[in-house]
Design an enzyme around this catalytic site. Structure first.
Site, PDB file in Angstrom:
ATOM      1  N   LYS A  19       0.791  -1.362  -0.394  1.00  0.00           N
ATOM      2  CA  LYS A  19       0.078   0.170  -0.292  1.00  0.00           C
ATOM      3  C   LYS A  19       0.434   1.340  -0.559  1.00  0.00           C
ATOM      4  O   LYS A  19       1.909   1.545   1.213  1.00  0.00           O
ATOM      5  CB  LYS A  19      -0.703   0.084   1.328  1.00  0.00           C
ATOM      6  CG  LYS A  19      -1.681   1.087   1.147  1.00  0.00           C
ATOM      7  CD  LYS A  19      -2.376   1.610   2.008  1.00  0.00           C
ATOM      8  CE  LYS A  19      -2.240   2.619   3.392  1.00  0.00           C
ATOM      9  NZ  LYS A  19      -1.921   3.861   2.204  1.00  0.00           N
ATOM     10  N   GLU A  22       9.578   1.242  11.069  1.00  0.00           N
ATOM     11  CA  GLU A  22      10.096   1.667  10.903  1.00  0.00           C
ATOM     12  C   GLU A  22       9.721   3.610  10.542  1.00  0.00           C
ATOM     13  O   GLU A  22       9.233   4.197   9.793  1.00  0.00           O
ATOM     14  CB  GLU A  22      10.408   1.329   9.547  1.00  0.00           C
ATOM     15  CG  GLU A  22      12.046   0.192   9.011  1.00  0.00           C
ATOM     16  CD  GLU A  22      13.166   0.230   9.295  1.00  0.00           C
ATOM     17  OE1 GLU A  22      13.755   1.406   9.618  1.00  0.00           O
ATOM     18  OE2 GLU A  22      13.751  -0.308   9.443  1.00  0.00           O
ATOM     19  N   CYS A  70      13.243  10.632   7.118  1.00  0.00           N
ATOM     20  CA  CYS A  70      13.488  10.110   9.098  1.00  0.00           C
ATOM     21  C   CYS A  70      14.772  10.108   9.337  1.00  0.00           C
ATOM     22  O   CYS A  70      15.014   9.913  10.775  1.00  0.00           O
ATOM     23  CB  CYS A  70      13.313   8.292   8.804  1.00  0.00           C
ATOM     24  SG  CYS A  70      13.939   7.727   7.936  1.00  0.00           S
ATOM     25  N   GLU A  73       9.694  15.726  15.939  1.00  0.00           N
ATOM     26  CA  GLU A  73       9.982  15.254  14.752  1.00  0.00           C
ATOM     27  C   GLU A  73       9.000  16.428  13.626  1.00  0.00           C
ATOM     28  O   GLU A  73       8.147  16.469  13.246  1.00  0.00           O
ATOM     29  CB  GLU A  73       9.804  14.289  13.940  1.00  0.00           C
ATOM     30  CG  GLU A  73      10.331  13.414  12.805  1.00  0.00           C
ATOM     31  CD  GLU A  73       9.956  12.353  12.103  1.00  0.00           C
ATOM     32  OE1 GLU A  73       8.757  11.247  11.889  1.00  0.00           O
ATOM     33  OE2 GLU A  73      10.768  11.603  11.546  1.00  0.00           O
TER      34      GLU A  73
HETATM   35  P1  NAD Z   1       2.378   8.140   8.214  1.00  0.00           P
HETATM   36  O1  NAD Z   1       2.157   7.126   9.318  1.00  0.00           O
HETATM   37  O2  NAD Z   1       1.336   9.275   8.121  1.00  0.00           O
HETATM   38  O3  NAD Z   1       1.847   7.006   6.436  1.00  0.00           O
HETATM   39  C1  NAD Z   1       3.118   5.925   6.236  1.00  0.00           C
HETATM   40  C2  NAD Z   1       1.454   5.612   5.580  1.00  0.00           C
HETATM   41  O4  NAD Z   1       0.753   4.362   7.066  1.00  0.00           O
HETATM   42  C3  NAD Z   1       0.798   5.549   4.757  1.00  0.00           C
HETATM   43  O5  NAD Z   1       0.348   5.050   3.836  1.00  0.00           O
HETATM   44  C4  NAD Z   1      -0.687   6.009   5.097  1.00  0.00           C
HETATM   45  O6  NAD Z   1      -1.468   5.918   4.909  1.00  0.00           O
HETATM   46  C5  NAD Z   1      -0.609   5.123   6.410  1.00  0.00           C
HETATM   47  N1  NAD Z   1      -1.390   4.397   6.955  1.00  0.00           N
HETATM   48  C6  NAD Z   1      -2.142   5.528   8.434  1.00  0.00           C
HETATM   49  N2  NAD Z   1      -2.950   5.085   9.326  1.00  0.00           N
HETATM   50  C7  NAD Z   1      -2.804   3.672   8.599  1.00  0.00           C
HETATM   51  C8  NAD Z   1      -3.521   3.029   9.849  1.00  0.00           C
HETATM   52  N3  NAD Z   1      -4.189   3.358  11.105  1.00  0.00           N
HETATM   53  N4  NAD Z   1      -3.072   1.791   9.894  1.00  0.00           N
HETATM   54  C9  NAD Z   1      -2.441   1.529   8.429  1.00  0.00           C
HETATM   55  N5  NAD Z   1      -2.283   2.002   7.979  1.00  0.00           N
HETATM   56  C10 NAD Z   1      -2.046   4.031   8.266  1.00  0.00           C
HETATM   57  O7  NAD Z   1       3.415   8.971   7.598  1.00  0.00           O
HETATM   58  P2  NAD Z   1       4.417   9.810   6.460  1.00  0.00           P
HETATM   59  O8  NAD Z   1       3.435  10.882   7.289  1.00  0.00           O
HETATM   60  O9  NAD Z   1       3.350   8.566   4.974  1.00  0.00           O
HETATM   61  O10 NAD Z   1       5.374   9.100   6.575  1.00  0.00           O
HETATM   62  C11 NAD Z   1       6.541  10.369   7.040  1.00  0.00           C
HETATM   63  C12 NAD Z   1       6.852   9.110   8.714  1.00  0.00           C
HETATM   64  O11 NAD Z   1       7.371   8.077   8.049  1.00  0.00           O
HETATM   65  C13 NAD Z   1       8.005  10.171   9.454  1.00  0.00           C
HETATM   66  O12 NAD Z   1       7.722  10.002  10.742  1.00  0.00           O
HETATM   67  C14 NAD Z   1       8.716   9.743   8.526  1.00  0.00           C
HETATM   68  O13 NAD Z   1      10.127   9.811  10.094  1.00  0.00           O
HETATM   69  C15 NAD Z   1       8.654   8.034   8.988  1.00  0.00           C
HETATM   70  N6  NAD Z   1      10.547   7.282   7.917  1.00  0.00           N
HETATM   71  C16 NAD Z   1      10.833   6.533   8.772  1.00  0.00           C
HETATM   72  C17 NAD Z   1      11.676   6.268   7.989  1.00  0.00           C
HETATM   73  C18 NAD Z   1      12.117   4.584   8.370  1.00  0.00           C
HETATM   74  O14 NAD Z   1      12.883   3.581   7.458  1.00  0.00           O
HETATM   75  N7  NAD Z   1      12.512   4.580   9.605  1.00  0.00           N
HETATM   76  C19 NAD Z   1      11.709   6.290   6.498  1.00  0.00           C
HETATM   77  C20 NAD Z   1      11.452   6.740   6.101  1.00  0.00           C
HETATM   78  C21 NAD Z   1       9.958   7.729   6.749  1.00  0.00           C
END
Ligand code: NAD
Length: 492
Positions: free
Chosen positions: A184, A259, A295, A396
């Site tokens: 997804k 992650e 991240c 963050e």
């Molecule tokens: P997000 O958590 O809002 O969304 C990430 C994904 O999760 C999206 O596909 C979203 O649709 C899905 N999602 C959201 N709510 C959900 C739920 N209740 N159940 C299942 N899926 C759900 O994150 P974002 O805003 O897209 O990305 C930014 C975040 O991601 C930042 O905190 C960043 O640090 C983190 N990130 C971490 C890494 C890593 O490797 N540690 C890498 C990239 C980004």
């Protein structure tokens, strides 16, 4: 859509369908959502908003394909993963164009993402031989074998900051291990994952890889909760990580890896090679590539008092030379943020930083000039005199906002570096390697650079301490996290 080149318009065709069971389908309810171009604030096209019934179809397709896929020789599965990596390389420009318009990241950087993703896929394909299980010694007449078996249906949920990179490289390990996958992509950036579906359809048997578009509350939730999805992997924010842990438990007992975010320190000692360290502070912040939306960004810069002024001076000058531009311009080094939410969030923190008493020394506004009349552009922003009590030092931001803190005492700086809930990466700069290593030993972070930043090394486990996550990726640990062991004890 009209403003795009013929090439881009052609790539956008058919994006109102997702890939389930080897077929391009619309959401059963017919629901769709718009994906926007953050550089123009205009709509690009509509993609399906998968509901519970679509998730049900995807799970059934993945489950149905599992028996055949797991029975293949691991090397045969690996060949298909490598074939997808090759398709990505051949069509790198297409993916980069789609990611540039969908995410606001520079097109040149996004080509780099495709190449990196393909390399990671080849790496996991090359690890197929590691799925070897083991034989343990027992007393004569006893044979203890440990088999490694896939879980079944794996759900891979990814964020918006590196769309094709995550879409491609995060499905490699589960597939090589013999699982089938439902991917997804993030709702902000679904296009390149759907484009990848074209090659997936040619290379993999139907149902082995399903690409389901939608949001978190409906689509993501249904995927995580579904009793037949056995292994969940999320790359996303901490709040989403918590929600996913709860939702997974509602659907059964599942293996979950996360992650998540970071608020990563870069600690600069007074003896550094200053130009190199300044460059590393810029690269580490990911001002270019994804506008600070990473991240691993080293967004807390701890400068020793003795070098603070000169370092900061050079840093401001260097940041001023970053070429901000439109994402589709190949000369652009820094594009725009991926969405209005990210843009507003960055400015909320910029205002907060000022209110908290930090000193704004660079950026803090939109870049000037005609190309930036619209779009979610934020100039690289630096706050000086930040204190750990301030929210800009603890939370963050996921945007191009760097906090500079001054320090004098080694123990104190380590305490401050560890003084947040996150623990993803850290960077240490000094010529004294013994001091650097001892500092690394005391930092609460899963991935540490000494005299470096930002770069990931294939095969070296990546993942977070504390709230930054559970599990390690980009390494053999990631592959083995997609198998469960079965011990067979045989009396001969
Ligand atoms: P997000 O958590 O809002 O969304 C990430 C994904 O999760 C999206 O596909 C979203 O649709 C899905 N999602 C959201 N709510 C959900 C739920 N209740 N159940 C299942 N899926 C759900 O994150 P974002 O805003 O897209 O990305 C930014 C975040 O991601 C930042 O905190 C960043 O640090 C983190 N990130 C971490 C890494 C890593 O490797 N540690 C890498 C990239 C980004």
């Amino acid at each position: 859509m009209d403003k795009y080149s013929d090439k881009v318009r052609k790539l956008l065709q058919g994006k109102d369908r997702m890939l389930i069971g080897g077929e391009w389908v619309q959401a059963g309810s017919g629901q769709r959502f718009w994906t926007d171009d953050p550089a123009t604030e205009e709509k690009i096209c509509e993609v399906p908003l998968a509901q519970e019934t679509d998730v049900e179809s995807a799970v059934e397709a993945a489950k149905g394909a599992f028996a055949g896929w797991r029975r293949l020789d691991p090397f045969e599965r690996a060949q298909k993963v490598s074939a997808l990596a090759n398709a990505l390389r051949q069509h790198a420009e297409d993916f980069a164009l789609l990611d540039a318009i969908d995410s606001g990241n520079p097109v040149t950087a996004m080509k780099g993402d495709v190449v990196m993703a393909a390399a990671i896929m080849d790496y996991f394909a090359g690890l197929a031989g590691e799925l070897k299980g083991s034989i343990l010694p027992g007393k004569p007449g006893m044979l203890h074998t440990v088999l490694q078996e896939p879980y079944g249906v794996v759900v891979r949920i990814i964020p918006f900051n590196h769309p094709i990179f995550f879409a491609a490289c995060k499905i490699a390990a589960p597939l090589v291990a013999g699982n089938t996958v439902i991917l997804k992509p993030a709702e902000q950036t679904p296009l390149s994952a759907l484009e990848m579906g074209k090659y997936v359809q040619d290379i993999f048997p139907p149902g082995v890889v399903n690409i389901v578009t939608g949001d978190g509350p409906i689509t993501g939730t249904a995927l995580v909760k579904h009793p037949k999805t056995k292994r969940i992997a999320l790359t996303g924010g901490v709040d989403t990580g918590r929600a996913v842990l709860k939702l997974a438990a509602e659907g059964g007992i599942k293996q979950v890896t996360l992650e998540l975010g970071g608020k990563n320190p870069m600690i600069v000692f007074p003896d550094v090679e200053m130009d190199k360290a300044v460059e590393s502070a810029v690269v580490g912040m990911n001002f270019h590539w994804c506008q600070g939306q990473s991240c691993g960004s080293t967004s807390r810069l701890f400068l020793h008092k003795k070098i603070h002024d000169e370092f900061l001076d050079r840093l401001i000058q260097r940041t001023g030379r970053i070429r901000i531009g439109l994402p589709l311009d190949p000369q652009t080094e820094m594009g725009c943020l991926a969405s209005k939410e990210q843009y507003d969030k960055s400015f909320r923190y910029i205002e907060l930083g000022k209110k908290e008493g930090a000193v704004l020394v660079a950026g803090g506004s939109r870049p000037k000039g005609e190309p930036f009349a619209k779009g979610y552009f934020v100039a690289p922003t630096i706050f000086d005199r930040v204190e750990m009590s301030m929210r800009i030092a603890r939370e963050e931001i996921f945007g191009p906002v760097l906090s500079v803190l001054t320090w004098e005492n080694n123990e104190e700086v380590i305490k401050q570096a560890n003084g947040v809930d996150y623990g993803l990466t850290a960077s240490i700069w000094t010529r004294d390697l013994s001091l650097a290593y001892r500092t690394a030993e005391q930092l609460e972070a899963g991935y540490i650079w000494i005299n470096g930043s930002s770069r990931h090394f294939l095969g070296v486990p990546f993942g977070g301490y504390k709230q930054s996550g559970i599990g390690r990726e980009e390494s053999v640990e990631e592959l083995l996290s997609y198998v469960q062991t079965k011990s067979v004890n045989t009396a001969l």
